[in-house]
Design a protein around this motif. Structure first.
Motif, PDB file in Angstrom:
ATOM      1  N   THR A  37      -2.685   4.002   6.513  1.00  0.00           N
ATOM      2  CA  THR A  37      -2.467   2.571   6.721  1.00  0.00           C
ATOM      3  C   THR A  37      -1.049   2.311   7.217  1.00  0.00           C
ATOM      4  O   THR A  37      -0.836   1.501   8.125  1.00  0.00           O
ATOM      5  CB  THR A  37      -2.711   1.791   5.417  1.00  0.00           C
ATOM      6  OG1 THR A  37      -4.058   1.988   4.989  1.00  0.00           O
ATOM      7  CG2 THR A  37      -2.454   0.306   5.614  1.00  0.00           C
ATOM      8  N   ARG A  43      -0.845   3.245  10.871  1.00  0.00           N
ATOM      9  CA  ARG A  43      -1.538   2.264  11.718  1.00  0.00           C
ATOM     10  C   ARG A  43      -0.714   0.988  11.864  1.00  0.00           C
ATOM     11  O   ARG A  43      -0.605   0.425  12.957  1.00  0.00           O
ATOM     12  CB  ARG A  43      -2.907   1.920  11.140  1.00  0.00           C
ATOM     13  CG  ARG A  43      -3.854   3.076  10.979  1.00  0.00           C
ATOM     14  CD  ARG A  43      -4.291   3.670  12.286  1.00  0.00           C
ATOM     15  NE  ARG A  43      -5.180   4.802  12.098  1.00  0.00           N
ATOM     16  CZ  ARG A  43      -5.473   5.701  13.022  1.00  0.00           C
ATOM     17  NH1 ARG A  43      -4.927   5.601  14.227  1.00  0.00           N
ATOM     18  NH2 ARG A  43      -6.284   6.705  12.759  1.00  0.00           N
ATOM     19  N   THR A  77       0.828  -1.205   0.000  1.00  0.00           N
ATOM     20  CA  THR A  77       0.000   0.000   0.000  1.00  0.00           C
ATOM     21  C   THR A  77       0.865   1.258   0.000  1.00  0.00           C
ATOM     22  O   THR A  77       1.994   1.246   0.501  1.00  0.00           O
ATOM     23  CB  THR A  77      -0.925   0.025   1.232  1.00  0.00           C
ATOM     24  OG1 THR A  77      -1.741   1.205   1.175  1.00  0.00           O
ATOM     25  CG2 THR A  77      -0.130   0.044   2.519  1.00  0.00           C
TER      26      THR A  77
END
Length: 217
Positions: free
Chosen positions: A90, A93, A85
């Motif tokens: 993201t 996290r 990604t």
């Protein structure tokens, strides 16, 4: 199996269970504290760790004009994130979850360290480790994309390996202790004295054992 061997096996099993449970509890506690973070703290430490990971994953090069951002320990662990990604949130996290897991692993090692340094039973070694690893300062450190959890893990693991080195004296144990200390330095430069002390202890103890063996022989 003798009664003493059975007792030793039971004791080892209880400490392994205590270490695993402690690690899980601390990981969940740290994630509960940091997982829902909504603010990106823009200081060189955080974006630099993510930038290292992105660069090592084969993405665009980066330059923050700060030599301190070249400590690649945590960034290397986060590299796989950017294989899947490019989403910034993201990545953050996952980095926070990684730090929570590292904190849990450090707590598990702390249980084993407490076993060697104290006479506490397995349960209380776990309780002490949880209290230490889930203290406010520790929770705060793992709520940012900082290398502090890796620093803690490196320190307690090095101490544990040094104790084994002093007891067993095997070359591999001394090398592992040194390697862990050096790996910790790749996460933060403040561990340079830690590396120096570890090398001095490993080399010094090796020379002392050799001198003692020659004297006895």
């Amino acid at each position: 199996m003798t009664a003493d061997e059975q007792l030793e096996t039971t004791t080892q099993r209880s400490f392994v269970i205590s270490a695993v449970v402690t690690g899980i509890v601390v990981t969940l506690a740290r994630w509960a504290f940091s997982g829902d973070r909504r603010v990106f703290h823009v200081s060189p430490d955080e974006p630099s760790q993510l930038a290292i990971a992105r660069w090592l994953a084969g993405e665009r090069r980066w330059n923050m004009f700060d030599h301190a951002t070249w400590q690649p320990g945590l960034g290397t662990l986060l590299t796989p994130v950017y294989w899947f990604t490019d989403d910034g949130e993201t990545a953050v996290r996952v980095a926070l979850a990684t730090n929570a897991a590292i904190g849990g692993l450090a707590a598990a090692v702390l249980v084993l360290l407490a076993r060697r340094l104290t006479d506490l039973p397995a349960l209380w070694c776990g309780v002490v480790a949880v209290l230490a690893a889930a203290a406010p300062a520790q929770l705060s450190a793992s709520s940012f994309v900082w290398a502090e959890p890796l620093v803690s893990l490196s320190f307690v693991l090095t101490v544990l390996m040094l104790l084994r080195w002093f007891e067993a004296g095997t070359v591999s144990t001394g090398m592992i202790a040194t390697a862990v200390a050096v790996a910790g330095f790749t996460s933060h430069s403040r561990l340079l004295p830690h590396v120096a002390v570890t090398v001095a202890l490993v080399v010094g103890w090796a020379l002392w054992r050799r001198r003692w063996a020659v004297a006895v022989g």
